[in-house]
Design a protein around this motif. Sequence first.
Motif, PDB file in Angstrom:
ATOM      1  N   ALA A   1       0.828  -1.221   0.000  1.00 23.86           N
ATOM      2  CA  ALA A   1       0.000   0.000   0.000  1.00 23.86           C
ATOM      3  C   ALA A   1       0.855   1.261   0.000  1.00 23.86           C
ATOM      4  N   ALA A   2       1.866   1.300   0.870  1.00 20.34           N
ATOM      5  CA  ALA A   2       2.719   2.492   0.936  1.00 20.34           C
ATOM      6  C   ALA A   2       3.552   2.646  -0.328  1.00 20.34           C
ATOM      7  N   ASP A   3       4.036   1.539  -0.876  1.00 15.28           N
ATOM      8  CA  ASP A   3       4.828   1.572  -2.113  1.00 15.28           C
ATOM      9  C   ASP A   3       4.001   2.143  -3.263  1.00 15.28           C
ATOM     10  N   PHE A   4       2.785   1.597  -3.417  1.00 17.71           N
ATOM     11  CA  PHE A   4       1.939   2.007  -4.537  1.00 17.71           C
ATOM     12  C   PHE A   4       1.541   3.476  -4.403  1.00 17.71           C
ATOM     13  N   ALA A   5       1.229   3.906  -3.183  1.00 10.99           N
ATOM     14  CA  ALA A   5       0.868   5.309  -2.962  1.00 10.99           C
ATOM     15  C   ALA A   5       2.028   6.236  -3.311  1.00 10.99           C
ATOM     16  N   ALA A   6       3.250   5.816  -2.971  1.00 11.74           N
ATOM     17  CA  ALA A   6       4.431   6.639  -3.272  1.00 11.74           C
ATOM     18  C   ALA A   6       4.631   6.789  -4.774  1.00 11.74           C
ATOM     19  N   TRP A   7       4.471   5.697  -5.510  1.00 11.12           N
ATOM     20  CA  TRP A   7       4.647   5.766  -6.970  1.00 11.12           C
ATOM     21  C   TRP A   7       3.514   6.549  -7.622  1.00 11.12           C
ATOM     22  N   LYS A   8       2.303   6.483  -7.068  1.00  5.46           N
ATOM     23  CA  LYS A   8       1.212   7.308  -7.596  1.00  5.46           C
ATOM     24  C   LYS A   8       1.536   8.793  -7.438  1.00  5.46           C
ATOM     25  N   ARG A   9       2.113   9.161  -6.309  1.00  3.81           N
ATOM     26  CA  ARG A   9       2.497  10.564  -6.132  1.00  3.81           C
ATOM     27  C   ARG A   9       3.528  10.982  -7.176  1.00  3.81           C
ATOM     28  N   LYS A  10       4.427  10.063  -7.507  1.00  2.00           N
ATOM     29  CA  LYS A  10       5.472  10.390  -8.489  1.00  2.00           C
ATOM     30  C   LYS A  10       4.889  10.604  -9.881  1.00  2.00           C
ATOM     31  N   ILE A  11       4.003   9.696 -10.318  1.00  2.00           N
ATOM     32  CA  ILE A  11       3.451   9.869 -11.668  1.00  2.00           C
ATOM     33  C   ILE A  11       2.498  11.059 -11.713  1.00  2.00           C
ATOM     34  N   ASP A  12       1.880  11.395 -10.584  1.00  2.00           N
ATOM     35  CA  ASP A  12       1.054  12.605 -10.544  1.00  2.00           C
ATOM     36  C   ASP A  12       1.894  13.852 -10.826  1.00  2.00           C
ATOM     37  N   ARG A  13       3.117  13.855 -10.301  1.00  2.00           N
ATOM     38  CA  ARG A  13       4.000  15.006 -10.526  1.00  2.00           C
ATOM     39  C   ARG A  13       4.459  15.075 -11.978  1.00  2.00           C
ATOM     40  N   ILE A  14       4.511  13.938 -12.636  1.00  2.98           N
ATOM     41  CA  ILE A  14       4.976  13.875 -14.033  1.00  2.98           C
ATOM     42  C   ILE A  14       3.831  14.204 -15.004  1.00  2.98           C
ATOM     43  N   ASP A  15       2.691  13.525 -14.832  1.00  2.69           N
ATOM     44  CA  ASP A  15       1.558  13.706 -15.745  1.00  2.69           C
ATOM     45  C   ASP A  15       0.323  13.086 -15.094  1.00  2.69           C
ATOM     46  N   PRO A  16      -0.620  13.894 -14.606  1.00  4.92           N
ATOM     47  CA  PRO A  16      -1.800  13.356 -13.928  1.00  4.92           C
ATOM     48  C   PRO A  16      -2.924  12.906 -14.851  1.00  4.92           C
TER      49      PRO A  16
END
Length: 252
Positions: free
Chosen positions: A233-248
């Motif tokens: 859960a924490a891993d997936f949430a962290a990567w979601k934050r990263k792709i949000d910063r790149i292209d939401p």
Amino acid sequence: MATQLKPRMECSDAEWEARQDLAACYRIFDLLGWSESIYNHISVKVPGEDNAFLINPFGLLYDEVTASNLVKIDIDGNVLSGNYPVNKAGFTQHAYFHRHLDWAHAICHTHTTEAMAVSSHKGGLLPISFYACNFQGQIGYHDFEGVTVREEEGERLLANLGQKRVLMLRNHGPVVLGRTLPEMFVQAWALQRACEIQVATLAQGEPVTVPQDVIDVHQRDLGQVSLPGGPGAADFAAWKRKIDRIDPSWRE
């Protein structure tokens, strides 16, 4: 200025959340270099609908997948919503697992160079790294029968998976199954790391292998380093934050 996202499509709140998480997963896989042109698949069951799942539109790259363009199909292959075709190899394999494994909420199949190399190695995944020790005794193996478009192969896929959550298709690549999308993701991530390390280690010559008694202790104690929220859960949430910063745009 914040990016303006399109209005969400009409579906239940639970389905929309599943669509967004699956679209995010495709973008994360692409960012990590795990995509394979327009091929390979990640699927999730539609919450509250036992016979329906979401999968990628055949013909789009992973970085083009969004919540709304995912295709919803039933386990018989009928398109329930979506404007794109579905890769038969993805439908046949994933539908069989979704049909027969009530716990398999999320499934991925990849063709990364390292994972395909390990699947083609006579010994499979060897106990030669921290990550590989996670999976010892936890992987099923299935001999290559050609592209997976024949439903009758599903029986053998299921038998070779057994009670495990990873099935290594010999000479082909891994199938990773999870009770949740984050669980599937973190398992796929750790397996990919194990395969990368194995390929690099074997290139140096004879590896040092970890004895079974140490593997047993390692697997017993893995739960002590988990964060709250369930596996991955924490891993997936962290990567979601990263792709949000790149292209939401995956959220659309």
